[in-house]
Write a protein that holds these residues in place. Structure first.
Motif, PDB file in Angstrom:
ATOM      1  N   LEU A 373       1.236  -6.639  -7.394  1.00  0.00           N
ATOM      2  CA  LEU A 373       1.398  -6.835  -5.954  1.00  0.00           C
ATOM      3  C   LEU A 373       0.066  -6.800  -5.207  1.00  0.00           C
ATOM      4  O   LEU A 373       0.020  -7.149  -4.023  1.00  0.00           O
ATOM      5  N   GLY A 374      -1.002  -6.354  -5.886  1.00  0.00           N
ATOM      6  CA  GLY A 374      -2.315  -6.344  -5.242  1.00  0.00           C
ATOM      7  C   GLY A 374      -2.971  -4.990  -5.135  1.00  0.00           C
ATOM      8  O   GLY A 374      -4.115  -4.885  -4.675  1.00  0.00           O
ATOM      9  N   TYR A 375      -2.280  -3.932  -5.553  1.00  0.00           N
ATOM     10  CA  TYR A 375      -2.890  -2.600  -5.528  1.00  0.00           C
ATOM     11  C   TYR A 375      -3.950  -2.513  -6.622  1.00  0.00           C
ATOM     12  O   TYR A 375      -3.722  -2.942  -7.741  1.00  0.00           O
ATOM     13  N   SER A 376      -5.087  -1.945  -6.286  1.00  0.00           N
ATOM     14  CA  SER A 376      -6.148  -1.773  -7.285  1.00  0.00           C
ATOM     15  C   SER A 376      -6.051  -0.411  -7.962  1.00  0.00           C
ATOM     16  O   SER A 376      -6.619  -0.197  -9.034  1.00  0.00           O
ATOM     17  N   ARG A 377      -5.345   0.544  -7.343  1.00  0.00           N
ATOM     18  CA  ARG A 377      -5.128   1.855  -7.935  1.00  0.00           C
ATOM     19  C   ARG A 377      -3.720   2.327  -7.561  1.00  0.00           C
ATOM     20  O   ARG A 377      -3.203   1.970  -6.497  1.00  0.00           O
ATOM     21  N   VAL A 378      -3.122   3.114  -8.428  1.00  0.00           N
ATOM     22  CA  VAL A 378      -1.748   3.546  -8.168  1.00  0.00           C
ATOM     23  C   VAL A 378      -1.594   5.056  -8.378  1.00  0.00           C
ATOM     24  O   VAL A 378      -0.789   5.510  -9.171  1.00  0.00           O
ATOM     25  N   GLY A 379      -2.377   5.819  -7.658  1.00  0.00           N
ATOM     26  CA  GLY A 379      -2.191   7.268  -7.643  1.00  0.00           C
ATOM     27  C   GLY A 379      -1.091   7.589  -6.647  1.00  0.00           C
ATOM     28  O   GLY A 379      -0.042   6.952  -6.630  1.00  0.00           O
ATOM     29  N   CYS A 380      -1.331   8.551  -5.779  1.00  0.00           N
ATOM     30  CA  CYS A 380      -0.380   8.836  -4.702  1.00  0.00           C
ATOM     31  C   CYS A 380      -0.448   7.698  -3.693  1.00  0.00           C
ATOM     32  O   CYS A 380      -1.538   7.291  -3.281  1.00  0.00           O
ATOM     33  N   TRP A 381       0.692   7.205  -3.280  1.00  0.00           N
ATOM     34  CA  TRP A 381       0.706   6.016  -2.429  1.00  0.00           C
ATOM     35  C   TRP A 381       0.113   6.295  -1.036  1.00  0.00           C
ATOM     36  O   TRP A 381      -0.401   5.384  -0.376  1.00  0.00           O
ATOM     37  N   CYS A 382       0.133   7.562  -0.592  1.00  0.00           N
ATOM     38  CA  CYS A 382      -0.369   7.887   0.746  1.00  0.00           C
ATOM     39  C   CYS A 382      -1.703   8.632   0.681  1.00  0.00           C
ATOM     40  O   CYS A 382      -2.086   9.321   1.633  1.00  0.00           O
ATOM     41  N   CYS A 383      -2.428   8.510  -0.412  1.00  0.00           N
ATOM     42  CA  CYS A 383      -3.697   9.208  -0.595  1.00  0.00           C
ATOM     43  C   CYS A 383      -4.714   8.794   0.477  1.00  0.00           C
ATOM     44  O   CYS A 383      -4.853   7.602   0.787  1.00  0.00           O
ATOM     45  N   PRO A 384      -5.443   9.764   1.063  1.00  0.00           N
ATOM     46  CA  PRO A 384      -6.456   9.422   2.074  1.00  0.00           C
ATOM     47  C   PRO A 384      -7.609   8.600   1.511  1.00  0.00           C
ATOM     48  O   PRO A 384      -8.381   8.020   2.273  1.00  0.00           O
ATOM     49  N   ASN A 385      -7.724   8.547   0.190  1.00  0.00           N
ATOM     50  CA  ASN A 385      -8.778   7.734  -0.420  1.00  0.00           C
ATOM     51  C   ASN A 385      -8.373   6.273  -0.587  1.00  0.00           C
ATOM     52  O   ASN A 385      -9.179   5.450  -1.005  1.00  0.00           O
ATOM     53  N   ASN A 386      -7.122   5.974  -0.280  1.00  0.00           N
ATOM     54  CA  ASN A 386      -6.676   4.588  -0.390  1.00  0.00           C
ATOM     55  C   ASN A 386      -7.366   3.712   0.651  1.00  0.00           C
ATOM     56  O   ASN A 386      -7.677   4.159   1.759  1.00  0.00           O
ATOM     57  N   SER A 387      -7.563   2.465   0.306  1.00  0.00           N
ATOM     58  CA  SER A 387      -8.230   1.523   1.211  1.00  0.00           C
ATOM     59  C   SER A 387      -7.266   1.017   2.278  1.00  0.00           C
ATOM     60  O   SER A 387      -6.058   1.205   2.193  1.00  0.00           O
ATOM     61  N   SER A 388      -7.819   0.368   3.292  1.00  0.00           N
ATOM     62  CA  SER A 388      -6.992  -0.219   4.347  1.00  0.00           C
ATOM     63  C   SER A 388      -6.113  -1.334   3.773  1.00  0.00           C
ATOM     64  O   SER A 388      -5.000  -1.565   4.250  1.00  0.00           O
ATOM     65  N   TRP A 389      -6.599  -2.009   2.724  1.00  0.00           N
ATOM     66  CA  TRP A 389      -5.816  -3.048   2.055  1.00  0.00           C
ATOM     67  C   TRP A 389      -4.596  -2.439   1.372  1.00  0.00           C
ATOM     68  O   TRP A 389      -3.489  -2.974   1.448  1.00  0.00           O
ATOM     69  N   SER A 390      -4.802  -1.297   0.741  1.00  0.00           N
ATOM     70  CA  SER A 390      -3.700  -0.601   0.083  1.00  0.00           C
ATOM     71  C   SER A 390      -2.654  -0.157   1.108  1.00  0.00           C
ATOM     72  O   SER A 390      -1.451  -0.267   0.868  1.00  0.00           O
ATOM     73  N   GLU A 391      -3.102   0.338   2.240  1.00  0.00           N
ATOM     74  CA  GLU A 391      -2.178   0.740   3.308  1.00  0.00           C
ATOM     75  C   GLU A 391      -1.380  -0.468   3.813  1.00  0.00           C
ATOM     76  O   GLU A 391      -0.182  -0.365   4.092  1.00  0.00           O
ATOM     77  N   PHE A 392      -2.067  -1.575   3.928  1.00  0.00           N
ATOM     78  CA  PHE A 392      -1.415  -2.800   4.388  1.00  0.00           C
ATOM     79  C   PHE A 392      -0.322  -3.231   3.414  1.00  0.00           C
ATOM     80  O   PHE A 392       0.786  -3.614   3.818  1.00  0.00           O
ATOM     81  N   LEU A 393      -0.618  -3.138   2.127  1.00  0.00           N
ATOM     82  CA  LEU A 393       0.383  -3.481   1.121  1.00  0.00           C
ATOM     83  C   LEU A 393       1.589  -2.551   1.209  1.00  0.00           C
ATOM     84  O   LEU A 393       2.737  -2.987   1.039  1.00  0.00           O
ATOM     85  N   SER A 394       1.333  -1.279   1.484  1.00  0.00           N
ATOM     86  CA  SER A 394       2.430  -0.321   1.603  1.00  0.00           C
ATOM     87  C   SER A 394       3.297  -0.612   2.824  1.00  0.00           C
ATOM     88  O   SER A 394       4.506  -0.383   2.804  1.00  0.00           O
ATOM     89  N   LYS A 395       2.693  -1.117   3.883  1.00  0.00           N
ATOM     90  CA  LYS A 395       3.477  -1.532   5.050  1.00  0.00           C
ATOM     91  C   LYS A 395       4.460  -2.629   4.666  1.00  0.00           C
ATOM     92  O   LYS A 395       5.587  -2.690   5.179  1.00  0.00           O
ATOM     93  N   ILE A 396       4.026  -3.496   3.746  1.00  0.00           N
ATOM     94  CA  ILE A 396       4.857  -4.626   3.345  1.00  0.00           C
ATOM     95  C   ILE A 396       5.918  -4.207   2.332  1.00  0.00           C
ATOM     96  O   ILE A 396       7.103  -4.486   2.501  1.00  0.00           O
ATOM     97  N   PHE A 397       5.481  -3.522   1.277  1.00  0.00           N
ATOM     98  CA  PHE A 397       6.369  -3.258   0.143  1.00  0.00           C
ATOM     99  C   PHE A 397       7.027  -1.873   0.161  1.00  0.00           C
ATOM    100  O   PHE A 397       7.915  -1.608  -0.641  1.00  0.00           O
ATOM    101  N   MET A 398       6.595  -1.006   1.066  1.00  0.00           N
ATOM    102  CA  MET A 398       7.170   0.337   1.148  1.00  0.00           C
ATOM    103  C   MET A 398       7.393   0.699   2.626  1.00  0.00           C
ATOM    104  O   MET A 398       6.915   1.724   3.110  1.00  0.00           O
ATOM    105  N   LYS A 399       8.111  -0.135   3.321  1.00  0.00           N
ATOM    106  CA  LYS A 399       8.231  -0.016   4.777  1.00  0.00           C
ATOM    107  C   LYS A 399       8.739   1.350   5.219  1.00  0.00           C
ATOM    108  O   LYS A 399       8.140   1.999   6.090  1.00  0.00           O
ATOM    109  N   GLU A 400       9.855   1.815   4.651  1.00  0.00           N
ATOM    110  CA  GLU A 400      10.458   3.068   5.105  1.00  0.00           C
ATOM    111  C   GLU A 400       9.541   4.260   4.855  1.00  0.00           C
ATOM    112  O   GLU A 400       9.367   5.110   5.733  1.00  0.00           O
ATOM    113  N   GLN A 401       8.974   4.341   3.642  1.00  0.00           N
ATOM    114  CA  GLN A 401       8.077   5.458   3.337  1.00  0.00           C
ATOM    115  C   GLN A 401       6.847   5.439   4.231  1.00  0.00           C
ATOM    116  O   GLN A 401       6.405   6.477   4.723  1.00  0.00           O
ATOM    117  N   TYR A 402       6.312   4.230   4.469  1.00  0.00           N
ATOM    118  CA  TYR A 402       5.106   4.116   5.282  1.00  0.00           C
ATOM    119  C   TYR A 402       5.375   4.566   6.720  1.00  0.00           C
ATOM    120  O   TYR A 402       4.592   5.329   7.293  1.00  0.00           O
TER     121      TYR A 402
END
Length: 610
Positions: A373-402
């Motif tokens: 789906l485009g994630y470069s790393r798959v640790g904790c999905w809400c990790c503060p080390n995640n990039s803005s791109w990763s957050e954007f992907l979570s908005k798309i594919f994990m709407k409720e959790q995000y």
């Protein structure tokens, strides 16, 4: 070009036969296996099993600093000459990851392209999150893409994914594998040899794989199983409760594909991430308390349970230096800094993303779908080390959790008095938070005391928590607790050494917040003077006031003497954890006293201005 480094113990004074010897801060040496020069270049006659000519240790493979691009095969190359078509490639990037058809569909939507426009294009993501199409920079500005309507993007993606075309992609993957077969052989051989070398000192039941569900641990698991010939080797999955949905799906799939594998999950069932965020605030890049509470602590407890009778266990992990600057100084084999009983071996420590994907695709092993789906790393999905791109992907594919997590961040920003909570969160400033300023619980980190005017080694403390029997446990590292000797009217308890000599005395009645500590023999506390004794006392007082049951102390004790029983979900999260030290196991080494700054991990996280 292929470089090798020796990790052996070199005495520079005894290497006069080497004209040039490059030494960095960690005493690693680059050497020429063939000619005793400082760099080795691989050729057809090169023997990968040759030892270092200086210390006779086997060399370790490291990656070159530049990849190449083959215009004919449309794939990145490790060596300049393509092993698929025989032509020479041009300089490309230092590292890259493959872009799967699912991510290409997303890029089509974001860039306003027609359906299938990228089907026959070889797309790779290079260092700096730069996309390359057929080897050319696509000049995509991520900041401009992530502001689009995620609901509309999701609708279009769900529609286009129904007719996914992978024909060109599959052919491209085969060319990529063929073009880099020499590199695969090198990294595969090097890792297998290192694994076999390390397991010789351990029994079968003293070895396990630290399995996160990510690409790196997936590769390490495959390597270890092949090297040892054991399909049943234990996989320890550290379930932080914050994993990607795709990670949980992958764990199930992995079990199906590997029915003989022993998959054990470690999980902190006593703590809830959202509840803790309300008490201590969300984790940040420098305050990742979540790792200690939901990962390290839980894994350590599971290790203590499984390997209770073992002095040392070997953990194979997918740590790589290229992942971050902090990991750049890691060794291939090291003692765990977080779990005392564990020795860590990282067989792919020198690999890059290029190598990891080359291995996965060559070996055709299953992996976490989140990467597609485009994630470069798959640790904790809400990790503060995640990039803005990763957050954007979570908005798309994990709407409720995000949306739930985003609301929690907004609520926290309001609770600590941020003037514009939405801007604070959306700008990512919450990730840079340091200390516990504004957090109510952080006041427990302040230790209030007065020196006794009559006795130089007596200290009067005003605690933030009432005195309970748990307070006494904090002082067991200094000696044995003896309640019978004390004056009951004062609530006095003695701490004595193995010869029954008084080390210190605690005076304070149960249910009150006033505590007096009298140090009788500071030397028995391993303190050279009153100030050092006072610092050690402050460490233990801080633990008592701050303890939320993070279990960091459990992980520090190499004798397994410390056990922390925490409040369960539904109970008052601010309630003092039951902190117990087993007198029979405790060696009074005091490692738990001074391991963390000012004694307590949570105090380190929630430091505030005094």
């Amino acid at each position: 070009m292929i470089f090798y480094k020796c990790y052996g113990n070199h005495d520079k004074n005894k290497t006069t036969d080497v004209d040039k010897l490059k030494e960095n801060e960690r005493k690693y040496y680059v050497f020429d296996i063939l000619n005793n020069n400082d760099i080795v270049r691989d050729n057809e006659d090169f023997d990968r099993n040759i030892e270092c000519p200086i210390c006779r240790s086997r060399k370790h493979l490291v990656v070159d600093s530049m990849l190449y691009w083959c215009n004919d095969c449309k794939v990145p190359l490790y060596e300049q000459k393509c092993s698929c078509c025989g032509k020479r490639g041009r300089k490309f990037v230092k590292d890259c990851r493959i872009v799967f058809p699912e991510e290409k569909i997303l890029l089509e939507i974001l860039l306003g392209k027609k359906k299938g426009e990228f089907d026959d294009v070889s797309i790779w993501n290079g260092s700096g999150n730069i996309y390359y199409a057929d080897g050319k920079n696509m000049k995509i500005k991520i900041s401009g893409l992530i502001n689009q309507d995620t609901d509309k993007i999701r609708e279009k993606f769900d529609e286009r994914i129904k007719t996914l075309n992978t024909e060109f992609f599959d052919g491209m993957v085969q060319r990529f594998i063929t073009a880099n077969k020499n590199r695969f052989n090198d990294i595969d051989d090097d890792a297998i040899v290192q694994i076999n070398k390390k397991v010789r000192g351990y029994e079968d039941r003293e070895i396990f794989i630290s399995f996160s569900g990510g690409k790196d641990s997936t590769v390490v698991a495959d390597l270890v199983k092949r090297a040892t010939g054991r399909a049943d080797i234990c996989h320890l999955f550290g379930d932080t409760t914050l994993e990607f949905p795709e990670t949980y799906n992958y764990i199930k799939e992995y079990k199906e594909y590997n029915p003989k594998t022993l998959m054990i999950s470690s999980k902190n069932k006593d703590k809830n991430f959202e509840d803790l965020c309300k008490v201590v605030g969300p984790p940040s890049r420098v305050m990742r308390w979540c790792c200690t509470i939901f990962k390290t602590g839980a894994i350590n407890r599971k290790i203590e349970t499984i390997y209770a009778n073992k002095v040392k266990v070997l953990s194979f992990q997918g740590i790589r230096r290229s992942e971050s600057n902090s990991r750049n100084k890691y060794d291939r084999v090291s003692e765990s800094s977080k779990i005392s009983k564990q020795e860590v071996c990282a067989p792919i420590i020198s690999w890059y993303d290029f190598d990891v994907w080359l291995y996965i695709l060559t070996r055709d092993i299953i992996f976490n779908r989140a990467y597609r789906l485009g994630y470069s790393r798959v640790g904790c999905w809400c990790c503060p080390n995640n990039s803005s791109w990763s957050e954007f992907l979570s908005k798309i594919f994990m709407k409720e959790q995000y949306e739930k997590f985003h609301k929690m961040l907004i609520d926290f920003a309001k609770s600590v008095g941020k003037k514009d909570p939405d801007a604070y969160v959306d700008s990512g400033n919450w990730k840079a938070r340091q200390g516990g300023n504004g957090v109510k619980f952080a006041k427990n980190s302040i230790v209030n005391f007065e020196r006794c005017v009559k006795e130089s080694l007596a200290f009067n403390y005003e605690l933030t928590r009432e005195i309970t029997p748990t307070l006494y446990e904090m002082f067991k590292p200094f000696g044995k607790i003896v309640e019978e000797l004390g004056d009951k009217r004062l609530g006095e308890v003695y701490v004595v050494d193995k010869n029954s000599v008084s080390v210190l005395r605690l005076q304070g009645k149960m249910g009150t917040k006033n505590l007096k500590i009298l140090v009788d023999h500071p030397e028995l506390m391993r303190a050279k003077d009153a100030d050092e004794a006072k610092r050690k006392l402050d460490c233990q007082i801080t633990k008592y006031q701050m303890c939320l049951g993070c279990r960091a102390c459990e992980s520090v004790c190499r004798f397994g003497a410390i056990k922390v029983k925490t409040s369960r979900e539904g109970e008052d999260i601010n309630r003092m954890a039951d902190y117990c030290i087993d007198d029979e196991k405790c060696k009074r080494c005091q490692e738990c006293v001074g391991h963390f700054s000012v004694g307590c991990y949570m105090r380190k996280v929630l430091s505030i201005k005094r």
